[in-house]
Design a protein around this motif. Structure first.
Motif, PDB file in Angstrom:
ATOM      1  N   MET A   1      22.362 -35.443 -36.423  1.00  0.00           N
ATOM      2  CA  MET A   1      23.048 -36.197 -37.468  1.00  0.00           C
ATOM      3  C   MET A   1      23.553 -37.509 -36.877  1.00  0.00           C
ATOM      4  N   PRO A   2      23.030 -38.660 -37.332  1.00  0.00           N
ATOM      5  CA  PRO A   2      23.496 -39.941 -36.781  1.00  0.00           C
ATOM      6  C   PRO A   2      24.969 -40.185 -37.099  1.00  0.00           C
ATOM      7  N   ALA A   3      25.634 -40.885 -36.199  1.00  0.00           N
ATOM      8  CA  ALA A   3      27.062 -41.167 -36.368  1.00  0.00           C
ATOM      9  C   ALA A   3      27.326 -42.635 -36.085  1.00  0.00           C
ATOM     10  N   THR A   4      28.289 -43.191 -36.788  1.00  0.00           N
ATOM     11  CA  THR A   4      28.643 -44.601 -36.609  1.00  0.00           C
ATOM     12  C   THR A   4      30.153 -44.767 -36.626  1.00  0.00           C
ATOM     13  N   TYR A 247      36.826 -38.327 -22.082  1.00  0.00           N
ATOM     14  CA  TYR A 247      36.557 -39.481 -21.229  1.00  0.00           C
ATOM     15  C   TYR A 247      35.153 -40.018 -21.504  1.00  0.00           C
ATOM     16  N   GLY A 248      34.998 -41.314 -21.311  1.00  0.00           N
ATOM     17  CA  GLY A 248      33.719 -41.943 -21.611  1.00  0.00           C
ATOM     18  C   GLY A 248      33.585 -42.349 -23.062  1.00  0.00           C
ATOM     19  N   GLY A 249      34.579 -41.980 -23.890  1.00  0.00           N
ATOM     20  CA  GLY A 249      34.566 -42.400 -25.291  1.00  0.00           C
ATOM     21  C   GLY A 249      33.515 -41.719 -26.144  1.00  0.00           C
ATOM     22  N   ILE A 250      33.060 -40.553 -25.729  1.00  0.00           N
ATOM     23  CA  ILE A 250      31.987 -39.863 -26.461  1.00  0.00           C
ATOM     24  C   ILE A 250      32.568 -38.786 -27.374  1.00  0.00           C
ATOM     25  N   ILE A 251      32.111 -38.766 -28.640  1.00  0.00           N
ATOM     26  CA  ILE A 251      32.426 -37.700 -29.587  1.00  0.00           C
ATOM     27  C   ILE A 251      31.132 -36.968 -29.896  1.00  0.00           C
ATOM     28  N   LYS A 252      31.179 -35.633 -29.830  1.00  0.00           N
ATOM     29  CA  LYS A 252      30.008 -34.827 -30.152  1.00  0.00           C
ATOM     30  C   LYS A 252      30.335 -33.871 -31.292  1.00  0.00           C
ATOM     31  N   GLN A 253      29.349 -33.675 -32.146  1.00  0.00           N
ATOM     32  CA  GLN A 253      29.475 -32.733 -33.257  1.00  0.00           C
ATOM     33  C   GLN A 253      28.572 -31.532 -32.983  1.00  0.00           C
ATOM     34  N   TRP A 254      29.155 -30.323 -33.091  1.00  0.00           N
ATOM     35  CA  TRP A 254      28.424 -29.085 -32.840  1.00  0.00           C
ATOM     36  C   TRP A 254      28.418 -28.232 -34.108  1.00  0.00           C
ATOM     37  N   SER A 255      27.307 -27.523 -34.318  1.00  0.00           N
ATOM     38  CA  SER A 255      27.212 -26.589 -35.440  1.00  0.00           C
ATOM     39  C   SER A 255      26.605 -25.284 -34.945  1.00  0.00           C
ATOM     40  N   GLU A 256      26.332 -24.364 -35.883  1.00  0.00           N
ATOM     41  CA  GLU A 256      25.809 -23.029 -35.543  1.00  0.00           C
ATOM     42  C   GLU A 256      26.715 -22.337 -34.512  1.00  0.00           C
ATOM     43  N   LEU A 257      27.995 -22.338 -34.820  1.00  0.00           N
ATOM     44  CA  LEU A 257      28.984 -21.802 -33.882  1.00  0.00           C
ATOM     45  C   LEU A 257      28.880 -20.291 -33.702  1.00  0.00           C
ATOM     46  N   ASP A 258      28.229 -19.613 -34.666  1.00  0.00           N
ATOM     47  CA  ASP A 258      28.101 -18.161 -34.577  1.00  0.00           C
ATOM     48  C   ASP A 258      26.781 -17.719 -33.948  1.00  0.00           C
ATOM     49  N   ALA A 259      25.965 -18.675 -33.522  1.00  0.00           N
ATOM     50  CA  ALA A 259      24.713 -18.347 -32.848  1.00  0.00           C
ATOM     51  C   ALA A 259      24.981 -18.019 -31.377  1.00  0.00           C
ATOM     52  N   LYS A 263      24.602 -25.741 -31.581  1.00  0.00           N
ATOM     53  CA  LYS A 263      23.610 -26.798 -31.713  1.00  0.00           C
ATOM     54  C   LYS A 263      24.311 -28.148 -31.739  1.00  0.00           C
ATOM     55  N   LEU A 264      23.895 -29.073 -30.888  1.00  0.00           N
ATOM     56  CA  LEU A 264      24.422 -30.436 -30.902  1.00  0.00           C
ATOM     57  C   LEU A 264      23.775 -31.182 -32.062  1.00  0.00           C
ATOM     58  N   THR A 265      24.568 -31.541 -33.074  1.00  0.00           N
ATOM     59  CA  THR A 265      24.019 -32.151 -34.288  1.00  0.00           C
ATOM     60  C   THR A 265      24.348 -33.628 -34.429  1.00  0.00           C
ATOM     61  N   GLY A 266      25.131 -34.192 -33.526  1.00  0.00           N
ATOM     62  CA  GLY A 266      25.423 -35.620 -33.590  1.00  0.00           C
ATOM     63  C   GLY A 266      26.343 -36.042 -32.467  1.00  0.00           C
TER      64      GLY A 266
END
Length: 304
Positions: A1-4, A247-259, A263-266
């Motif tokens: 999922m793209p992020a801006t 740190y590094g200013g990175i935000i990550k979005q994760w899904s499929e938390l019950d798997a 999964k890294l989605t953005g």
């Protein structure tokens, strides 16, 4: 999922030190900073007003369902801004010599505070009800019904408050290796019980997911090692999404938390490489996130 990055607070409006805490309430964003100030913003990050509840670094900030905003600081105080959108009124709930590093408001609007001595204090109607000694410094916590999840840099402690106890008796139910922060996440039942609890691995680079089940003794369901290349400072969660940032200013979005593995989605980089994200808060929906950064800014990120 793209992020801006959709919006960034103006240079003339940002905190003069780190942005340390962020909350979203009633279509407004609240940021706290190392400058002792609380700033109120529109959801597109136009500054509405500025308040100064402390003269020192603000550690934590939470807001209840009535819009009452609580802050704690290295000055040893807890303050309550009773109606920050409409008033500058500020009430001091506590002044002590300890450092109150985290705050939490439960669904019943009870306030909890945790300090560097390992004391968790439960407040009802802004008065101290119980104190619990969990021995280790409380840097992050979450409360669900009669269960307290508290953590610093070594272990998550799961504490059960004995229901019906007039003196606030409690029992330690589990201890799980990891470090702060801690977040309730995943699906939630109608009576407010979340499916999972998320913490970081001890090196601060990975994520550990715990099934929120007393009957199963809080088993670890998966560990994602090296989820980030640099230390994670902040997490936010809503429904199927978990966000991590640091740190590094990175935000990550994760899904499929019950798997078996998430999964890294953005992901998105906020600002320059030198920026550290200290706090994140969900916006009006689960794909909009506000990030409080070490350069004093507040940034709105959208995952499309």
């Amino acid at each position: 999922m793209p992020a801006t990055v959709q919006n960034v607070s103006g240079d003339s409006d940002k905190h003069s030190s780190d942005t340390t805490a962020v909350q979203f309430y009633n279509d407004h964003v609240f940021s706290a900073g190392g400058d002792g100030k609380v700033k109120v913003w529109t959801k597109d990050l136009r500054l509405v007003k500025e308040l100064t509840p402390h003269e020192a670094y603000i550690y934590a900030m939470v807001i209840d369902s009535k819009g009452q905003l609580y802050t704690s600081s290295c000055d040893g105080t807890i303050k309550c801004l009773t109606s920050p959108l409409t008033s500058d009124d500020c009430k001091e709930l506590l002044k002590c010599k300890d450092e109150i590093e985290c705050l939490f408001v439960d669904p019943k609007d009870n306030l909890y505070s945790g300090d560097d001595k390992g004391i968790i204090t439960m407040w009802i109607d802004q008065r101290i009800k119980y104190k619990f000694n969990v021995v280790e410094q409380v840097r992050s916590m979450a409360i669900q019904k009669n269960i307290i999840y508290s953590i610093r840099d070594n272990d998550l402690t799961v504490t059960e408050i004995i229901e019906g106890s007039a003196s606030g008796r409690f029992m330690t139910k589990a201890s799980i290796p990891g470090r702060c922060p801690v977040r309730l996440c995943g699906g939630c039942t109608e009576d407010g019980v979340y499916q999972n609890v998320a913490i970081l691995t001890r090196d601060g680079l990975g994520i550990t997911m715990i099934r929120n089940s007393k009957q199963e003794q809080y088993p670890v369901t998966w560990t994602k090692e090296n989820a980030h290349n640099m230390i994670i400072n902040a997490m936010a969660a809503k429904d199927e999404y978990l966000y991590t940032a640091g740190y590094g200013g990175i935000i990550k979005q994760w899904s499929e938390l019950d798997a078996k593995q998430p999964k890294l989605t953005g992901e998105v980089v906020v600002g320059s490489n030198g920026i550290c994200i200290n706090a994140v808060a969900m916006g009006a929906d689960k794909t909009h996130l506000y990030a409080g950064c070490s350069d004093g800014t507040l940034q709105l990120v959208a995952f499309d």
